[in-house]
Design an enzyme around this catalytic site. Structure first.
Site, short mmCIF file in Angstrom:
data_model
loop_
_atom_site.label_atom_id
_atom_site.label_comp_id
_atom_site.label_asym_id
_atom_site.label_seq_id
_atom_site.Cartn_x
_atom_site.Cartn_y
_atom_site.Cartn_z
N LYS A 50 85.61 -30.38 -43.30
CA LYS A 50 85.86 -29.85 -41.96
C LYS A 50 85.38 -28.31 -42.03
O LYS A 50 85.49 -27.53 -42.81
CB LYS A 50 87.44 -29.83 -41.91
CG LYS A 50 87.83 -29.34 -40.59
CD LYS A 50 87.99 -30.32 -39.16
CE LYS A 50 88.09 -29.80 -38.06
NZ LYS A 50 87.85 -30.44 -36.86
N CYS B 97 79.51 -27.91 -32.22
CA CYS B 97 80.66 -28.37 -31.59
C CYS B 97 80.91 -28.05 -30.24
O CYS B 97 80.68 -26.80 -29.66
CB CYS B 97 81.91 -27.60 -32.30
SG CYS B 97 83.44 -28.04 -31.51
N LYS C 65 73.42 -28.66 -38.26
CA LYS C 65 73.72 -29.81 -37.55
C LYS C 65 73.52 -29.68 -36.01
O LYS C 65 74.16 -28.61 -35.40
CB LYS C 65 75.28 -29.86 -37.87
CG LYS C 65 75.89 -31.30 -37.00
CD LYS C 65 77.07 -31.47 -37.67
CE LYS C 65 77.77 -32.63 -36.81
NZ LYS C 65 79.16 -33.02 -37.36
C1 LIG Z 1 88.47 -35.56 -34.07
C2 LIG Z 1 86.99 -34.95 -34.80
C3 LIG Z 1 86.77 -33.67 -35.17
C4 LIG Z 1 85.63 -33.15 -35.61
N1 LIG Z 1 85.54 -32.03 -36.16
C5 LIG Z 1 84.22 -31.64 -36.50
C6 LIG Z 1 84.11 -30.09 -37.24
O1 LIG Z 1 84.92 -29.80 -37.36
N2 LIG Z 1 82.77 -30.10 -37.35
C7 LIG Z 1 81.69 -30.71 -37.13
O2 LIG Z 1 80.46 -30.49 -37.57
N3 LIG Z 1 81.81 -31.73 -36.50
C8 LIG Z 1 83.23 -32.33 -36.01
N4 LIG Z 1 83.20 -33.63 -35.56
C9 LIG Z 1 81.99 -34.34 -35.27
C10 LIG Z 1 81.52 -35.46 -36.24
O3 LIG Z 1 81.30 -34.92 -37.49
C11 LIG Z 1 80.32 -36.33 -35.74
O4 LIG Z 1 79.11 -35.48 -35.67
C12 LIG Z 1 80.66 -37.07 -34.50
O5 LIG Z 1 82.02 -37.38 -34.33
C13 LIG Z 1 79.80 -38.18 -34.40
O6 LIG Z 1 79.82 -39.29 -35.46
P1 LIG Z 1 80.79 -40.28 -35.48
O7 LIG Z 1 80.80 -41.27 -34.22
O8 LIG Z 1 80.82 -41.23 -36.85
O9 LIG Z 1 82.28 -39.77 -35.32
C14 LIG Z 1 84.35 -34.00 -35.33
C15 LIG Z 1 84.45 -35.29 -34.68
C16 LIG Z 1 85.97 -35.85 -34.37
C17 LIG Z 1 85.95 -37.31 -33.81
#
Ligand SMILES: Cc1cc2nc3c(=O)[nH]c(=O)nc-3n(C[C@H](O)[C@H](O)[C@H](O)COP(=O)(O)O)c2cc1C
Length: 366
Positions: free
Chosen positions: A44, A138, A176
């Protein structure tokens, strides 16, 4: 079968990586995932001052299929980690000691100040983590402090901040990307110019998950109010695949791609690899299915490699990229294949001859 892949000098036991978010929110959950068989994890996102990070409840919202109720889209307004950096530094050390063969990538984010970024980089890399992922993406909350996608949406800032990091980083740096821009190649090129050796894509897409028709409030609703948040899960996958393919076709070969967005099983993961991802990250999928989903991911990819006669994961990275072309070229190829009649038969003025749903089905490939 050996599913390992070496990316920017980091040897991943397999290409499956926990995406930054709740699946990597502390050492205990990270350890559980490595035990379950995940090759790597992006923890995270951390920053220097966790006290400034205050989350709200509720902070998630779901979009469900009208027919089955299955979750097809997921919105969050969660911030980065609210745990103190000192605690994280101890945990990074502890995890690397206990799991030396699994890859641990630290996701970092800071305000627009060189000394803050460089201090964070120095502190974190001293713990022995394998690499960095710079969170320029983010899309909510942190942007109010000019962090996250506020940087990723401006290529000049992306390049500058990446260069601050690479000036002091001794380990690989991935950047990212935010999808909330017109041309993802621009911030990626900027990060590479700043010294990034890997691009992670995508973070979440800005969204409003719905409106409660009883209360008239947009969701997720916190004390009667709402902010737009980040959209993830299977609904975003086609957009992520498009962006990953655009990146793969544009960036230098030695720059790696970590594909992210709506991956829920081995089929989805393979699509990202075939379009240029050396590793894939999964966040929402793990939140909804649990870390055991790694079993199917490994089995499915292994079966695909065997069935298709590939000898390693590396062999399939980017294999489908040569099949992208231009629309003009598709028309020419169709003519060359003597299918011009088919093209003539699907001209727009003939739509009225059939029911619109029938005509849509006729023109759909899958
Ligand atoms: C609840 C939640 C919290 C997230 N927190 C972060 C974070 O702290 N840092 C980050 O780079 N991406 C964060 N993301 C983004 C995910 O790492 C990812 O890039 C995005 O959700 C798309 O992938 P997925 O469909 O597999 O979730 C978060 C996503 C979700 C759903």
């Amino acid at each position: 079968m050996d599913l390992s892949i070496t990316v920017n000098g980091m040897k991943f036991p397999n290409p499956f990586v926990l995406g930054s978010g709740p699946p990597g929110t502390n050492a205990r959950v990270l350890a559980k995932s490595y035990d379950a068989g995940w090759g790597g994890a992006v923890a995270k996102t951390v920053s220097l001052e966790s006290a400034k990070v205050v989350n709200v409840v509720p902070r998630y919202g779901k979009l469900r299929s009208r027919s089955t109720g299955e979750v097809i889209g997921f919105e969050n307004i969660e911030l980065i980690s609210d745990r103190p950096i000192d605690v994280w530094l101890d945990e990074f050390r502890q995890i690397k000691k206990e799991y030396p063969n699994n890859i641990l990538i630290a996701s970092i984010m800071e305000e627009y100040e060189k000394s803050r970024w460089q201090e964070l980089v120095r502190m974190v890399q001293d713990t022995g983590v394998d690499g960095f992922e710079l969170n320029f993406s983010c899309p909510h909350g942190m942007t109010e402090r000019k962090m996250g996608s506020e940087m990723g949406e401006h290529p000049d800032l992306t390049e500058e901040v990446t260069s601050w990091v690479t000036e002091v980083a001794k380990i690989p740096v991935w950047a990212k990307m935010t999808p909330n821009i017109t041309n993802i190649r621009e911030p990626a090129a900027a990060a590479i110019a700043g010294g990034a050796v890997g691009i992670s894509a995508i973070n979440t897409i800005l969204s409003v998950i719905g409106v409660d028709l009883d209360t008239l409030r947009p969701m997720p609703t916190v004390e009667g109010h709402c902010v737009p948040g980040g959209y993830s899960a299977q609904a975003v996958r086609p957009i992520a695949l498009r962006m990953v393919s655009q990146l793969a076709l544009a960036i230098p070969e030695e720059v790696s791609i970590s594909g992210i967005g709506g991956i829920e099983n081995s089929h989805d993961a393979l699509e990202f690899m075939l379009l240029g991802s050396s590793t894939v990250q999964i966040c929402t999928g793990v939140m909804l299915q649990g870390v055991k989903m790694i079993d199917e991911l490994k089995e499915g990819v292994e079966k695909f490699l065997v069935d298709k006669g590939f000898s390693s994961v590396q062999d399939i990275v980017g294999k489908s990229l040569p099949y992208f072309s231009t629309h003009m070229d598709l028309v020419q190829k169709m003519k060359a294949a003597k299918r011009s009649k088919a093209g003539e038969a699907s001209r727009d003025n003939e739509w009225a001859q059939k029911d619109i749903t029938e005509k849509t089905a006729e023109l759909t490939s899958n």
